[in-house]
Write an enzyme that holds these catalytic residues in place. Sequence first.
Site, PDB file in Angstrom:
ATOM      1  N   ASP A 110      -0.658  -5.008  -6.233  1.00  0.00           N
ATOM      2  CA  ASP A 110      -1.854  -4.212  -6.488  1.00  0.00           C
ATOM      3  C   ASP A 110      -1.552  -2.737  -6.270  1.00  0.00           C
ATOM      4  O   ASP A 110      -0.423  -2.309  -6.487  1.00  0.00           O
ATOM      5  CB  ASP A 110      -3.022  -4.720  -5.637  1.00  0.00           C
ATOM      6  CG  ASP A 110      -2.812  -4.513  -4.146  1.00  0.00           C
ATOM      7  OD1 ASP A 110      -1.645  -4.424  -3.703  1.00  0.00           O
ATOM      8  OD2 ASP A 110      -3.822  -4.450  -3.402  1.00  0.00           O
ATOM      9  N   THR A 164     -13.675 -13.097 -38.354  1.00  0.00           N
ATOM     10  CA  THR A 164     -12.462 -13.243 -39.156  1.00  0.00           C
ATOM     11  C   THR A 164     -12.891 -13.371 -40.608  1.00  0.00           C
ATOM     12  O   THR A 164     -13.492 -14.383 -41.002  1.00  0.00           O
ATOM     13  CB  THR A 164     -11.654 -14.479 -38.732  1.00  0.00           C
ATOM     14  OG1 THR A 164     -11.238 -14.326 -37.367  1.00  0.00           O
ATOM     15  CG2 THR A 164     -10.414 -14.638 -39.609  1.00  0.00           C
ATOM     16  N   LYS A 194      -9.998 -22.264 -42.458  1.00  0.00           N
ATOM     17  CA  LYS A 194     -10.613 -21.029 -42.955  1.00  0.00           C
ATOM     18  C   LYS A 194      -9.606 -19.878 -42.926  1.00  0.00           C
ATOM     19  O   LYS A 194      -9.456 -19.133 -43.906  1.00  0.00           O
ATOM     20  CB  LYS A 194     -11.831 -20.678 -42.103  1.00  0.00           C
ATOM     21  CG  LYS A 194     -12.407 -19.294 -42.376  1.00  0.00           C
ATOM     22  CD  LYS A 194     -13.393 -18.874 -41.307  1.00  0.00           C
ATOM     23  CE  LYS A 194     -13.771 -17.406 -41.444  1.00  0.00           C
ATOM     24  NZ  LYS A 194     -14.658 -16.940 -40.356  1.00  0.00           N
ATOM     25  N   GLY A 197       0.799  -1.218   0.000  1.00  0.00           N
ATOM     26  CA  GLY A 197       0.000   0.000   0.000  1.00  0.00           C
ATOM     27  C   GLY A 197       0.828   1.262   0.000  1.00  0.00           C
ATOM     28  O   GLY A 197       0.370   2.310  -0.467  1.00  0.00           O
TER      29      GLY A 197
END
Length: 638
Positions: free
Chosen positions: A144, A435, A585, A113
């Site tokens: 954090d 896509t 594809k 902190g």
Amino acid sequence: MSDIQIRVNGKAGQITLNRPDALNALTYDMVRAIDNALCNWADDPEVALVLIDAQGSKAFCAGGDIAQLYDTGRAGDYTFGQGFWRDEYRLNARLAGYGKPIVTFLQGFTMGGGVGVGCHASHRIVAEGSRIAMPECGIGLVPDVGGSLLLAHAPGRLGEYFGLTTARMGPRDAILAGFADHFVPEAAWDDLKKSICETGQLAPVKSARQNPPASSVAKHMEKIDTCFCGESLDDIVRNLQNDQSDFANTALKAISRNSPLAMAVTVEMIHRLRSAKDIERALELEYRFTYRAMEHGDFLEGIRAAIIDKDRAPKWKHALDKVPAVDVSFMLRPLGKDKLTFEEDNTAMKIGFIGLGNMGGPMATNLAAAGHSVLGFDVAGTTANGVQNVASAQEAAKDADVVITMLPNGAILRSVADEVVPAMRQGAVFLDCSTVDVESARAVAELCTTTGVLSLDAPVSGGIGGASAGTLTFMVGGTEDGYAKALPLFEIMGQKSVHCGASGNGQAAKICNNMILGATMIATCESFALADKLGLDRQKMFDVVSTSSGYSWSMNAYCPAPGVGPESPADNDYKPGFAAELMLKDLRLSQEAAVAVKADTPMGAMAQALYAQFVEDEDGLGQDFSAMLVKFEKSERP
């Protein structure tokens, strides 16, 4: 005696942390007091800048006061911790974006902190005794208070190194890693503070700064970059195990003490935030973890072992090399209505989503769970949780801020765009995540331009699992304005988005990426089949290749050999995460594009031919694209 002293001193607003016996650990009341003072001074013409310091020589701030967090969490009350972290993170964001200079003096220990209060200031001063660290993984948390963003932006792999080992940074290390700006000997601090407060100017800081002592990590940078690279915690552990140097052994010993889940999530967060520009993105991602940390993580056990019982023998939920990717994804899933927001946020959008299939459905669900109003349409009548179905694509698009499409091919995309773009309001975003061929993407962009709609082509990588977990990667083509408007949505649906330039460039990036992926997966499968025939154990081969020049995503993160490497579709009988027919594809799209621009791509053409044979003439249809290994296991050279 007050835990914090807040006053106007000359032309400065001064905040002094005043709990020296507790190493100035932050309490909830201190967080609120600092935030309130910053709000009061923001528009005060008598306050030119803010100065934050602390009493005592041992620490600026050694972290948050976790005793009450532990007590409430053990009692099953997770709301206190969630509220504390929420308000603390909002303070961190205020500090980072404050409209006036903030000068912090970071003596002794600055950890956890304390980093949130001291290391997002505009002018961060360290001295010879300064030691800055992010030790959260040692108690089952992730770095954090915005520290994840600082780690992500540190040079090379320093972020992973400091985040995982929890090593302390000396003054030069802190400046190198981006946690501090200036070195001033502590003996000069009193005079410097006096000058800053009297003048309200920053010139005294520049005059007082000196060269810091030598860095303790700079000499190890090459080793750090080598050992702490990789897609996951598993990769880093393997790198350290295989390196065998004294440095690697020391680092491995350090991370072996920490929470595997917290470290695995830390690696993922650093990777997601590498290209992030604002602290709010980092704080929101951190909050996803800390919100769940008591109930689903190692936090309470980490505090018990380190602070309460002090046995230093935590019983973590996972082994060091056994953290499933699904557990990492769970800890970072969007929080929906509980998402961390900031005062200036007005994030709720009206979204039309067209195409609610295997990919579109979970993407739309994640957007709805994050608090957006989502109207959906699918020709097959498919529904998605939290999404209001409507009768037509045009109805979904009416008055929407953003219209998202996930469709099978370019022809269908053009047809849908012809229907919905004229119904969209000017300034709205047409965001296609399908896509398709580059030509279709650019044709839709031209249509949007004529109606004042912002067009983005943003194909995705990450498969069905990534769509569900919110960990997709978006490759985005289109205008900067369109990308900026859609960015909050990318951050909900994915772990990363890259603006690739003009319209069509998203599709170009996707087909280039997947041409590489198809070719490398084939080579990886061929190599395992060859190893089998040469009598080389698959695990031994993986151990060598995954840390050598043959390293690739196909090998390290998506290994096609069952029981080897991280869990992948190979361990689930090749149930598709990314189906072989979808790879075919994409390879066909790459070759169509290559023909159009006369690019020579013989490897891509061969990969297309092999996947066409696998899908259309063999048993590859409906299997994962990594099932190509089974094909090569059975085949022999003529």
